[in-house]
Design an enzyme around this catalytic site. Sequence first.
Site, PDB file in Angstrom:
ATOM      1  N   LYS A   1       0.857  -1.187   0.000  1.00 43.10           N
ATOM      2  CA  LYS A   1       0.000   0.000   0.000  1.00 43.10           C
ATOM      3  C   LYS A   1       0.890   1.232   0.000  1.00 43.10           C
ATOM      4  O   LYS A   1       1.834   1.323   0.797  1.00 43.10           O
ATOM      5  CB  LYS A   1      -0.897   0.004   1.246  1.00 43.10           C
ATOM      6  CG  LYS A   1      -2.095   0.932   1.143  1.00 43.10           C
ATOM      7  CD  LYS A   1      -3.144   0.384   0.191  1.00 43.10           C
ATOM      8  CE  LYS A   1      -4.477   1.116   0.337  1.00 43.10           C
ATOM      9  NZ  LYS A   1      -5.503   0.563  -0.580  1.00 43.10           N
TER      10      LYS A   1
ATOM     11  N   THR B   1      -4.444  -5.004   0.754  1.00 45.72           N
ATOM     12  CA  THR B   1      -3.773  -3.717   0.929  1.00 45.72           C
ATOM     13  C   THR B   1      -4.610  -2.767   1.783  1.00 45.72           C
ATOM     14  O   THR B   1      -4.077  -1.893   2.465  1.00 45.72           O
ATOM     15  CB  THR B   1      -3.453  -3.057  -0.424  1.00 45.72           C
ATOM     16  OG1 THR B   1      -4.671  -2.729  -1.113  1.00 45.72           O
ATOM     17  CG2 THR B   1      -2.625  -3.996  -1.288  1.00 45.72           C
TER      18      THR B   1
ATOM     19  N   ARG C   1      32.082  32.363  -6.866  1.00 45.22           N
ATOM     20  CA  ARG C   1      30.718  32.148  -7.355  1.00 45.22           C
ATOM     21  C   ARG C   1      29.812  31.822  -6.173  1.00 45.22           C
ATOM     22  O   ARG C   1      30.272  31.546  -5.070  1.00 45.22           O
ATOM     23  CB  ARG C   1      30.670  31.002  -8.378  1.00 45.22           C
ATOM     24  CG  ARG C   1      31.038  29.652  -7.779  1.00 45.22           C
ATOM     25  CD  ARG C   1      30.812  28.509  -8.763  1.00 45.22           C
ATOM     26  NE  ARG C   1      31.077  27.204  -8.136  1.00 45.22           N
ATOM     27  CZ  ARG C   1      30.839  26.027  -8.690  1.00 45.22           C
ATOM     28  NH1 ARG C   1      30.333  25.981  -9.915  1.00 45.22           N
ATOM     29  NH2 ARG C   1      31.100  24.897  -8.060  1.00 45.22           N
TER      30      ARG C   1
ATOM     31  N   GLN D   1      31.685  18.376  -5.854  1.00 49.12           N
ATOM     32  CA  GLN D   1      32.200  17.042  -5.535  1.00 49.12           C
ATOM     33  C   GLN D   1      33.025  17.064  -4.247  1.00 49.12           C
ATOM     34  O   GLN D   1      32.866  16.206  -3.376  1.00 49.12           O
ATOM     35  CB  GLN D   1      33.059  16.519  -6.697  1.00 49.12           C
ATOM     36  CG  GLN D   1      32.274  16.083  -7.918  1.00 49.12           C
ATOM     37  CD  GLN D   1      31.953  17.214  -8.880  1.00 49.12           C
ATOM     38  OE1 GLN D   1      32.017  18.390  -8.525  1.00 49.12           O
ATOM     39  NE2 GLN D   1      31.610  16.855 -10.107  1.00 49.12           N
TER      40      GLN D   1
ATOM     41  N   HIS E   1      22.246  26.545 -10.296  1.00 52.48           N
ATOM     42  CA  HIS E   1      23.057  27.656 -10.773  1.00 52.48           C
ATOM     43  C   HIS E   1      22.406  29.014 -10.521  1.00 52.48           C
ATOM     44  O   HIS E   1      21.203  29.210 -10.710  1.00 52.48           O
ATOM     45  CB  HIS E   1      23.314  27.507 -12.280  1.00 52.48           C
ATOM     46  CG  HIS E   1      23.946  26.199 -12.646  1.00 52.48           C
ATOM     47  ND1 HIS E   1      25.191  25.830 -12.199  1.00 52.48           N
ATOM     48  CD2 HIS E   1      23.501  25.170 -13.399  1.00 52.48           C
ATOM     49  CE1 HIS E   1      25.498  24.632 -12.671  1.00 52.48           C
ATOM     50  NE2 HIS E   1      24.485  24.206 -13.403  1.00 52.48           N
TER      51      HIS E   1
END
Length: 307
Positions: free
Chosen positions: A16, A62, A181, A237, A265
């Site tokens: 379910k 269910t 940035r 990363q 971005h």
Amino acid sequence: MAEKVEGFNFEQRHGKERVRVARVWKTKDGKHYVVEWRVSISLLSDCVNSYLHDDNSDIVATDTMKNTVYAKAKECSEMLSVENFAIELAKHFVSFYKQVTTAIVNIVEKPWERITVDGQPHMHGFKLGSERHTVEAIVKKTGSLQLTSGVEGLSVLKTTKSGFEGFIRDKYTALPETCERMLATEVTGRWRYSYESLSSVPQKPLYFTEKYEDVKRVLVETFFGPPNVGVYSPSVQSTLYQMARATLNRFPDIDSIQLKMPNIHFLPVNISNAGGQIVKFNHDVYLPTDEPHGSIQATLSRFWSKM
């Protein structure tokens, strides 16, 4: 595990999805606590006859699963973590039904947070937060356990101390290198605990709730760095790895962690027309975007982890 059926390999499960339940606990001094959970259940069971021979006698309906969620929530007279509720629910299915060999319970907790009025925590008032607490509990009839917690929608942004340089350049590359940035992402994390049996789970009812808050704190603090100076990120990363490593170093009962961190971005705005430059970018005006975005993910685990 696949079964041999009429010359074929056959795997099946049923369950379910998206059962919504809210539970309120009230203390003697009148303070209320509330959780809201979205529950999904999947059962691995011996009900092949329902597929092959129109025999439903081994099926857990269910609708019964849905009702069980509410019944078990009612039985929880004391506050407990969403992890503990998932474990209790899964344990019920494998112990109550002889046909069920494995129960998989996934829950997403909606982030209701107590509000403060005039500097005081409200006794029964809550507002909706942002990131969501997730859990997966897999319990087998043998008593074995796989418990994974996580966070979804943890949005973080810093306006400096980020760059991206030295990447591969070829004839299709247009992205300029930069050492300055904005860095924004929406963290999705999943961490697997080392507890491999029902008997090994900590008995403290809110242990995993506290651990969830602690893991979030480590992830956020590692992303941002010290409050006065921050920490430089040479890439998403690198930041992802530092966050994962900090989590495993801090919490010995977490065996592995998977992080997904899209690079959302914020593009520099430069606008010119025939009369000249209207907006000249000076690390001040940006165009926020959400797609397309970079997709970065990784899993860090101890050598013995099964994640």
